[in-house]
Design an enzyme around this catalytic site. Structure first.
Site, mmCIF file in Angstrom:
data_model
loop_
_atom_site.group_PDB
_atom_site.id
_atom_site.type_symbol
_atom_site.label_atom_id
_atom_site.label_comp_id
_atom_site.label_asym_id
_atom_site.label_seq_id
_atom_site.Cartn_x
_atom_site.Cartn_y
_atom_site.Cartn_z
ATOM 1 C CG HIS A 16 43.720 35.034 39.778
ATOM 2 N ND1 HIS A 16 43.661 36.457 39.953
ATOM 3 C CD2 HIS A 16 43.055 35.023 38.525
ATOM 4 C CE1 HIS A 16 43.212 37.280 39.077
ATOM 5 N NE2 HIS A 16 42.981 36.144 38.033
ATOM 6 C CB CYS A 35 37.974 36.693 36.319
ATOM 7 S SG CYS A 35 38.520 37.571 35.271
ATOM 8 C CG HIS A 41 41.698 32.837 34.741
ATOM 9 N ND1 HIS A 41 40.781 33.094 35.619
ATOM 10 C CD2 HIS A 41 42.279 33.945 34.730
ATOM 11 C CE1 HIS A 41 40.589 34.465 36.161
ATOM 12 N NE2 HIS A 41 41.720 35.036 35.614
ATOM 13 C CG HIS A 43 46.143 36.854 34.689
ATOM 14 N ND1 HIS A 43 45.485 37.466 33.605
ATOM 15 C CD2 HIS A 43 45.256 36.625 35.895
ATOM 16 C CE1 HIS A 43 44.140 37.452 34.013
ATOM 17 N NE2 HIS A 43 43.860 37.118 35.095
ATOM 18 C CG ASP A 81 57.276 32.509 38.586
ATOM 19 O OD1 ASP A 81 56.527 32.955 37.863
ATOM 20 O OD2 ASP A 81 58.337 32.305 38.361
ATOM 21 C CG HIS A 82 55.603 28.893 37.497
ATOM 22 N ND1 HIS A 82 56.424 29.840 37.071
ATOM 23 C CD2 HIS A 82 55.328 28.158 36.074
ATOM 24 C CE1 HIS A 82 56.744 29.869 35.684
ATOM 25 N NE2 HIS A 82 56.099 29.027 35.077
ATOM 26 C CD GLU A 126 44.656 40.384 37.090
ATOM 27 O OE1 GLU A 126 43.692 40.515 36.300
ATOM 28 O OE2 GLU A 126 44.557 39.801 38.303
HETATM 29 NI NI NI Z 1 42.316 36.836 36.144
#
Ligand code: NI
Length: 137
Positions: A16, A35, A41, A43, A81-82, A126
């Site tokens: 995200h 962020c 990036h 998590h 997911d992914h 996260e």
């Molecule tokens: Ni983040």
């Protein structure tokens, strides 16, 4: 009758970027720091889903947690997911994908499949150190 809360813990990996289109680039950097990096990036997210209810005297269960897992996988994890939470998930469209907003959106998805007030709590993390909790208020 006693009310018991049962929790299923799940995981998903997603990317995200925290960036508000209503703020300037400078303000975004000040609020979100790294962020807000343009290319995002990732998590390894933790997700906890808690349901509450009376214990069924026939089974001894409040709910079958295997069925809870299957439902959450189908309704939530399959989408996130992914994925890139900023662009890949229709039900996150228009939100800044913070853990807070992700928790609210997941609650709304799950409320439709666990009706009647059984959904008690959605927790999104996260990292090991932070988590957010939403209880539908
Ligand atoms: Ni983040």
């Amino acid at each position: 009758m006693p009310i018991v809360r049962v929790t299923r813990r799940l995981h998903f990996s997603a990317g995200h970027r925290l960036h508000s289109p209503e703020l300037s680039d400078k303000e975004n950097r000040e609020i979100y720091g790294l962020c807000s990096n343009p290319n995002g990036h990732g998590h390894n997210y933790g997700l906890e889903v808690t349901l509450k209810g009376e214990v069924d005297p026939r089974t001894g269960y409040v709910v079958d947690l295997k069925r809870v897992r299957e439902t959450v996988e189908e309704v939530v994890l399959r989408d996130v997911d992914h994925a890139n939470l900023n662009v890949d998930v229709p039900w996150l469209e228009g939100t800044i994908p913070t853990a807070e907003n992700v928790a609210i959106a997941i609650w709304r998805r799950l409320e439709e499949v666990f009706p009647g007030g059984v959904l008690d709590r959605v927790v999104v993390s996260e990292s090991e150190r932070n988590y957010v909790e939403y209880r539908g208020e």
